[in-house]
Design a protein around this motif. Structure first.
Motif, PDB file in Angstrom:
ATOM      1  N   LEU A 292      24.282  -8.167  13.621  1.00  0.00           N
ATOM      2  CA  LEU A 292      25.122  -9.276  13.514  1.00  0.00           C
ATOM      3  C   LEU A 292      26.577  -8.969  13.057  1.00  0.00           C
ATOM      4  O   LEU A 292      27.464  -9.761  13.780  1.00  0.00           O
TER       5      LEU A 292
ATOM      6  N   PHE B 285      29.605 -10.228  15.900  1.00  0.00           N
ATOM      7  CA  PHE B 285      30.618 -11.019  15.287  1.00  0.00           C
ATOM      8  C   PHE B 285      32.165 -10.439  15.477  1.00  0.00           C
ATOM      9  O   PHE B 285      33.141 -10.846  15.997  1.00  0.00           O
TER      10      PHE B 285
ATOM     11  N   PHE C 125      20.249  -6.794  19.675  1.00  0.00           N
ATOM     12  CA  PHE C 125      20.184  -8.106  19.150  1.00  0.00           C
ATOM     13  C   PHE C 125      19.381  -9.038  19.948  1.00  0.00           C
ATOM     14  O   PHE C 125      18.462  -9.802  19.221  1.00  0.00           O
TER      15      PHE C 125
ATOM     16  N   THR D 265      15.485 -10.453  18.267  1.00  0.00           N
ATOM     17  CA  THR D 265      15.625 -11.742  18.249  1.00  0.00           C
ATOM     18  C   THR D 265      14.364 -12.345  18.958  1.00  0.00           C
ATOM     19  O   THR D 265      13.451 -12.925  18.631  1.00  0.00           O
TER      20      THR D 265
ATOM     21  N   THR E 257      22.337 -16.401  13.692  1.00  0.00           N
ATOM     22  CA  THR E 257      23.915 -16.158  13.632  1.00  0.00           C
ATOM     23  C   THR E 257      24.329 -17.160  12.708  1.00  0.00           C
ATOM     24  O   THR E 257      25.268 -17.007  12.071  1.00  0.00           O
TER      25      THR E 257
ATOM     26  N   THR F 101      25.577 -17.076   8.620  1.00  0.00           N
ATOM     27  CA  THR F 101      25.448 -15.828   8.209  1.00  0.00           C
ATOM     28  C   THR F 101      26.771 -15.109   7.694  1.00  0.00           C
ATOM     29  O   THR F 101      26.962 -14.668   6.676  1.00  0.00           O
ATOM     30  N   ASP F 102      27.832 -15.263   8.871  1.00  0.00           N
ATOM     31  CA  ASP F 102      29.059 -14.809   8.325  1.00  0.00           C
ATOM     32  C   ASP F 102      30.251 -15.778   7.836  1.00  0.00           C
ATOM     33  O   ASP F 102      31.016 -15.611   7.250  1.00  0.00           O
TER      34      ASP F 102
END
Length: 274
Positions: A25, A29, A57, A61, A110, A113-114
């Motif tokens: 992730l 990003f 990823f 997933t 996603t 997350t960030d």
């Protein structure tokens, strides 16, 4: 998001090291952030197998989605349950095939997350630059602390503090936490925007950063001003709809409520502790 989306625990803290998914992730990003609004380049890189990170990823997933679909107990109440219920129904509304399931499973991972970390970083920065908001917020949070449960905050009480929401939302306006917004397809008849006609079936995208800082919608858009979010202050907000940190419409961010709850809780605990 593993627990909320898939009823899956990554257990990174227990293991003392980040899970493979977290590493992927972060890398994803980073790639998206460097491309800005040109996210279609990532799709080309994936199709040409130029992005090893994106391929890994996608594989992880799909594995997580398949494991969740194969689980004997489908009554877990997670996000994937709703996806699977629709896909397995006689007349699916959205999930008509497994590729759509995989695509939205990736969005779940996603989500939040960030972005939460980015909002908190910018919010602490803004509070450091405007210390008078710290005092005002501290007073409001003290009133909510222990109001329902002794020595605890509740989501119900935190969500009723207008200044807290104003600080969070204004931070997301000035420093948009998402790298890019998803495009939307115009209707068959097309649309007309500011006198310009856009034909039907065209994917259009609105850069949130430009929208949030446009003088067309905000007075003094570069200035941090939580007051514009209080008491329906139309003097500074010319169009309240020009605010899309969670996107808008039926396809808006599924993690919006959880994100706001986490932000409110972290800010509440920070102010009580310090």
């Amino acid at each position: 998001m593993g627990k909320v989306g898939f009823s899956h625990e990554f257990r990174s803290i227990e293991a003392g090291k980040e899970h493979k998914m977290l590493h992927l992730l972060e890398s994803m990003f980073g790639e998206i952030g460097q491309m800005g609004e040109l996210t279609w380049l990532l799709s080309i890189a994936q199709n040409l197998k130029l992005s090893k990170t994106a391929a890994e990823f996608d594989q992880l997933t799909m594995l997580m989605a398949d494991r969740r679909a194969a689980a004997e107990d489908n009554n877990k109440g997670d996000i994937l349950q709703h996806f699977l219920d629709d896909m397995r129904s006689e007349k699916p509304i959205a999930f008509t095939n497994k590729n759509i399931l995989y695509s939205d499973a990736a969005l779940v991972l996603t989500g939040a997350t960030d972005t939460i970390g980015a909002v908190l970083a910018h919010l602490f920065y803004q509070l450091a630059n405007h210390p008078h908001y710290q005092d005002l917020l501290h007073v409001q949070l003290q009133k909510a602390y222990g109001k329902t449960i002794p020595d605890e905050f509740t989501n119900q009480n935190l969500s009723k503090i207008p200044l807290l929401d104003a600080l969070i939302n204004e931070t997301m306006r000035v420093d948009n936490p998402i790298a890019s917004n998803d495009p939307r397809r115009t209707p068959p008849e097309g649309i007309t925007v500011d006198g310009v006609h856009i034909p039907g079936g065209v994917a259009v995208q609105v850069p949130a950063y430009a929208l949030h800082r446009s003088e067309q919608f905000y007075a003094e858009p570069a200035q941090f001003g939580p007051e514009r979010r209080l008491d329906d202050n139309k003097e500074y907000v010319k169009n309240a709809e020009a605010f899309i940190p969670f996107i808008v419409g039926p396809n808006n961010c599924v993690g919006k409520r959880m994100t706001m709850s986490v932000l409110q809780l972290v800010m509440g605990l920070f102010h009580v502790e310090f």
